[in-house]
Enzyme design. Structure first.
Site, PDB file in Angstrom:
ATOM      1  N   GLU A   1      -1.848  11.294   2.640  1.00  0.00           N
ATOM      2  CA  GLU A   1      -2.985  10.502   3.128  1.00  0.00           C
ATOM      3  C   GLU A   1      -2.407   9.355   3.927  1.00  0.00           C
ATOM      4  O   GLU A   1      -1.666   8.527   3.391  1.00  0.00           O
ATOM      5  CB  GLU A   1      -3.842   9.989   1.964  1.00  0.00           C
ATOM      6  CG  GLU A   1      -5.157   9.356   2.401  1.00  0.00           C
ATOM      7  CD  GLU A   1      -5.064   7.853   2.581  1.00  0.00           C
ATOM      8  OE1 GLU A   1      -5.097   7.406   3.757  1.00  0.00           O
ATOM      9  OE2 GLU A   1      -4.952   7.133   1.592  1.00  0.00           O
TER      10      GLU A   1
ATOM     11  N   CYS B   1      -6.251   1.436   4.368  1.00  0.00           N
ATOM     12  CA  CYS B   1      -6.196   2.610   5.249  1.00  0.00           C
ATOM     13  C   CYS B   1      -7.543   2.836   5.919  1.00  0.00           C
ATOM     14  O   CYS B   1      -7.612   3.324   7.049  1.00  0.00           O
ATOM     15  CB  CYS B   1      -5.812   3.854   4.450  1.00  0.00           C
ATOM     16  SG  CYS B   1      -4.205   3.754   3.668  1.00  0.00           S
TER      17      CYS B   1
END
Length: 1001
Positions: free
Chosen positions: A760, A794
């Site tokens: 990720e 993120c």
């Protein structure tokens, strides 16, 4: 009784007490004598019959609700149109919006049931528009046809006029002067008014100043026109505290008290000069304690002595309403002055329910059942009536049964009723005929039709629900006896006080798992307790030793040895350990929040959220693991044979976690791999080693054997060595795209089994905002998405696309809201933005800011304290291509786009190659659907912020350069950590198929 000079303790009452206990008290005192109940029935029946017999040539909200019920598609479409249409400046977007909404209802064939002009005019205008926009035409095709036959201007004008007709009826005037002219008395006994200056809460200092000036000007105008009557028979004004301060929130209490109290005193003095009724409006539950702090401080102002017009609104749906009345009475007693209290039922019910669920509170601050609110309203009314004359009660209601009950309880005067302008006219006209001595004050909204929209929709939602008295009273099919049912009889018994379909926040995800427990900052006792616990935690500052390459090698070997025993444990045993870990985390949250603050620079809000996310990971993966890794799944097949598909661990997984979520992602990776039956070697970020070390200790305490879980501290060299190790069976990684590519190439270059990578990474996350979006909501969501956690998420917003027609105002509001953020010590609850992780990160961000200042237009450049702080910045780019990489900090880039060129926006997002998160702010469903269908983005958020994905609710992960999937915290995640094994057994091998041979026919 304490003296007036003694300090008044701050208001305190349980924030979300148990409904059953409250119901027991309310039910015990609700019963009246048969004679009283009969008189109430008679009075209420007369009022209901007047409502149903009323045939206003113009019409009111009751007529609109009867015509366009919110349970119908037409009603919902009308609500959304009313909320947004008048703020859309450009024709193209307005046309698309109108088409989108009118296509959702059968306006063409809608037959009006009302003779009211307002209803018929609105229905006619919407019907004309719908006829021009034929069903089935695409937006592009429709616009082309409309242009050919000159229909677009007609559609636009007709629909806007329908909205203005509604607005003109529900708003007394667009300016205070117009409102006063409309309210000019035309009778010997003029109506009382309380004027409400419409608008959202302040987001910026300029907003707060503008609202203050509007209130001040309105007080002057109202006062000049007020006449010579004495209080309470004088007009008034309602003031919203959140409109007077851009950070009206519990954690900013010191600032609010310093800046807002003087403003409120100033306005109160102006109202005092004209002897007006000055009412502080009610806010959401989390602002109640702060509101009372501000009110108590302002009310204590000596110069206000002798004036009896100061007041406030109290919401009966709040469980603390009775305690608030007691507190306000004590304030008035200590100052030996009278106060005016408006009792309302409450207008933020859905918001309160959702906030309590999101925050994981122990209960709800409001009643979940409407009948409990009605029951509490009467209990509060009794309390207020008993406090006369110090308290002057003002009962705001459109419910005939409530009115009749208060009439029975009140006796002689010393109180008034209140209604909203445009509502309750028939009810109160009848009451005036029956009881001409009673006063009714009209709560009158004042403001532009554009500002009216959110207010109007809130009123429609509040009164248009199927359970609302207003909606039912307008429905001839509902028997009068139904409307006369007493709240106490509807509840019946105390154990029925809770709503059967609204579980407590803790049980929101049951029976699958328990919701993690949070805190409400608006509850002073809870906040102070947590802050004290964090301060007492004193996390260790001892140096954490970094591992050598040999130690990393040894950890892999030990994990490989431990894998066999760990993989043989049952799924139930592993899940039990994870749930024990969740319980330990919940009990020690203060300790971990302190660590997150000291080592990770996390603010209090971020720290709580991260601990909760970690707990949710443990419980979610435990629940998923029980389902996936149990006895296996029986597959279909021929008789005499069993076929079972099972999941089992792969071997040793390396888990490499980042510094930006050093607890949640670390534990999430580790627990997922462990639940799947793998042994784990965990390599946390070198910037946050203590958090990982403490998390590992907790997991071991929960029962995870140290043979199955190994911690290797170190920098990138250690991580690279672990990834390259030949005995590694899988890697789970969260971090930069660059490092993910390196890991992928390393794994691909190895001989032996093909090793899976679960990665990720980040993204140039975008948000698209069109002209139908509410500017204040956009500002809230952009500031949260771009600057919370100092932009070190993120999922954080990096690139904001705004339709050029509304860009100036929205950018100004966003920049103004960013200016109000406080940078500082993350241990201070008032801090909104903490430091970036280290000097290296700061240096990189400072370099980007310097470049942007030469290449882009600066809309906001904040000032940062010393050390590793980077202030929020907002830059406007000429083109999205100027942003070539993810900028991991509090820096927002803005690009304008034309309404006729949305393709350029979507193409720019696609060209970036990233696909992690995306925000969309639009009221046009077709626009949202088109964007969702076009863009490959992992998490898309519509009309909300785009951070804070909840485990099991918004599984998190992206496409392309943003990761491999599957999504963390989702139903497909654990299976990626496992291998599949099919076991086929010939059950007839021992001489025949006994089950088949002995089976009956």
């Amino acid at each position: 009784m304490p003296s007036a000079s003694s300090p008044l303790p701050p208001f305190s009452a349980p924030y979300a007490p148990d409904d059953v206990g409250i119901a027991q008290e309310l039910l015990a005192t609700a019963k009246l004598s048969p004679a009283q109940e009969a008189r109430i029935d008679e009075a209420a029946r007369r009022l209901i019959e007047a409502i149903r017999a009323h045939d206003d040539a113009l019409g009111g909200v009751e007529d609109m609700l009867r015509e366009f019920a919110l349970s119908t598609r037409e009603g919902l479409a009308l609500m959304v149109l009313a909320e947004a249409l008048l703020r859309v400046p450009d024709a193209r977007t307005a046309d698309q919006f109108i088409e989108d909404k009118l296509a959702q209802g059968n306006f063409i064939h809608h037959e009006t049931k009302s003779s009211a002009f307002l209803v018929n005019a609105s229905a006619w205008a919407l019907g004309v528009s719908a006829r021009v926009i034929q069903p089935g035409e695409t937006p592009q095709g429709t616009l082309g046809h409309l242009t050919k036959r000159l229909g677009a201007p007609a559609v636009r004008a007709a629909t806007r006029q329908a909205m203005r007709l509604m607005g003109n009826h529900f708003v007394l005037g667009e300016t205070i002067e117009a409102a006063l002219e409309r309210a000019r008395p035309h009778a010997a006994h003029p109506a009382r008014y309380s004027f409400d200056m419409l608008g959202e809460g302040a987001r910026t200092a300029d907003d707060a100043t503008r609202y203050f000036n509007a209130y001040a000007s309105a007080i002057e105008a109202i006062g000049r026109a007020a006449g010579t009557s004495a209080l309470p028979d004088r007009p008034g004004i309602s003031v919203k505290l959140s409109a007077l301060h851009p950070r009206f929130e519990a954690v900013s209490r010191a600032r609010v008290m310093n800046e807002l109290v003087p403003k409120l005193i100033d306005l109160a003095r102006r109202a005092q000069a004209f002897d007006l009724n000055f009412t502080v409006d009610a806010e959401e539950a989390d602002r109640l304690e702060l509101s009372l702090d501000v009110i108590a401080a302002a009310f204590a102002e000596p110069s206000l002595t002798g004036w009896n017009g100061f007041g406030l609104a109290i919401q009966a749906y709040q469980k603390r309403a009775g305690e608030v009345i007691d507190y306000v009475n004590e304030i008035a007693h200590r100052r030996d002055r009278r106060m005016m209290l408006r009792l309302v039922k409450g207008a933020y019910w859905d918001t309160e329910i959702k906030r309590a669920q999101e925050r994981g509170l122990d209960g709800y601050p409001v009643f979940a059942r409407k009948a409990m609110t009605d029951l509490n309203y009467i209990a509060c009314a009794k309390k207020l009536l008993a406090l006369r004359p110090r308290i002057f009660p003002q009962f705001a209601t459109h419910n005939a049964l409530t009115v009749a009950t208060i009439l029975e309880l009140a006796g002689d005067g010393g109180y008034e009723f209140q209604r909203l302008h445009g509502m309750g006219e028939a009810l109160y006209a009848q009451l005036s005929r029956d009881r001409p001595e009673l006063a009714c004050r009209t709560y009158a909204p004042v403001g532009s039709h554009r500002d009216l929209l959110a207010y109007l929709v809130r009123r429609l939602l509040e009164n248009g629900a199927n359970s609302s008295f207003v909606a039912q009273a307008a429905d001839q099919s509902v028997p009068v006896e139904t409307l006369l049912q007493r709240p106490a009889n509807i509840i019946g018994a105390a154990n029925r006080a809770c709503h059967p379909d609204i579980p407590p926040p803790a049980d929101l995800y049951q029976p699958f798992r328990r919701n993690s427990r949070g805190i409400e900052f608006g509850e002073r006792v809870a906040l102070d307790r947590l802050v004290a616990e964090i301060a007492a935690a004193r996390p260790s500052t001892a140096t954490i030793a970094m591992a050598t390459l040999a130690e990393a090698e040894g950890a892999v070997a030990a994990a490989r040895t431990g894998f066999r025993n760990w993989s043989s444990t049952t799924a139930t045993q592993r899940a039990d350990m994870l749930e024990r870990a969740a319980g330990l985390l919940e009990r020690r949250r203060a300790h971990f929040i302190a660590l997150l603050q000291s080592e990770g620079g996390r603010t209090l809000d971020d720290g709580i959220s991260e601990v909760r996310e970690t707990i949710d990971f443990c419980r979610y993966y435990a629940a998923q693991g029980r389902r996936l890794f149990g006895d296996g799944e029986e597959m279909p097949g021929p008789t005499g044979e069993s076929n079972t598909l099972r999941l089992r661990g792969r071997g040793v997984f390396v888990a490499i976690s980042p510094w930006n979520f050093p607890l949640a992602i670390f534990v999430g990776q580790v627990t997922a791999a462990l639940m799947a039956g793998n042994a784990v070697v965990a390599k946390p970020a070198e910037q946050t080693p203590r958090i990982a070390a403490e998390a590992l200790k907790l997991l071991l305490e929960a029962g995870i054997p140290d043979t199955a879980l190994h911690l290797v501290q170190g920098d990138g060299r250690i991580g690279a060595a672990l990834v390259a190790h030949p005995d590694i069976a899988g890697v789970v990684f969260t971090g930069s795209t660059e490092v993910a590519h390196i890991i992928n190439r390393t794994l691909a270059a190895k001989d032996g089994p093909i090793v899976p990578l679960i990665a990720e990474t980040g993204g140039i996350n975008a948000m698209i905002v069109d002209a139908t979006a509410l500017p204040e909501q956009v500002a809230d969501d952009v500031v949260t998405s771009a600057f919370r956690s100092a932009g070190q998420r993120c999922s954080a917003l990096r690139l904001l696309f705004i339709q050029e027609d509304v860009a100036d105002r929205m950018i100004e509001t966003i920049a103004g809201a960013a200016r109000e953020l406080k940078l500082g010590d993350p241990a201070d609850p008032a801090t909104h933005v903490g430091p970036v992780i280290d000097a290296e990160a700061k240096q990189k961000l400072d370099a980007h800011i310097a470049r942007m200042k030469t290449e882009a237009r600066v809309h906001f450049a904040g000032t940062a304290p010393a050390s590793n702080f980077v202030a929020p910045h907002i830059f406007e780019l000429h083109d999205a291509s100027q942003l070539t990489e993810e900028v991991f900090g509090p820096i927002l880039h803005v690009v304008r786009y034309r309404a006729d060129a949305p393709e350029s926006v979507l193409a720019a997002i696609e060209r970036s190659g990233y696909g992690l998160t995306l925000g969309i702010h639009s009221r046009i469903d077709d626009t949202v659907d088109d964007i969702v269908a076009r863009l490959q983005v992992g998490n898309i958020y519509v009309n909300r912020n785009m951070i804070g994905a909840v485990v099991g609710v918004q599984p998190f992960g992206g496409f392309g350069l943003s990761g491999t999937g599957p999504k963390a915290g989702g139903p497909h995640y654990l299976a990626r950590f496992a291998t599949e094994q099919t076991v086929t057994v010939n059950t007839a091998a021992a001489g025949g198929n006994a089950a088949l041979l002995t089976g009956g026919e």
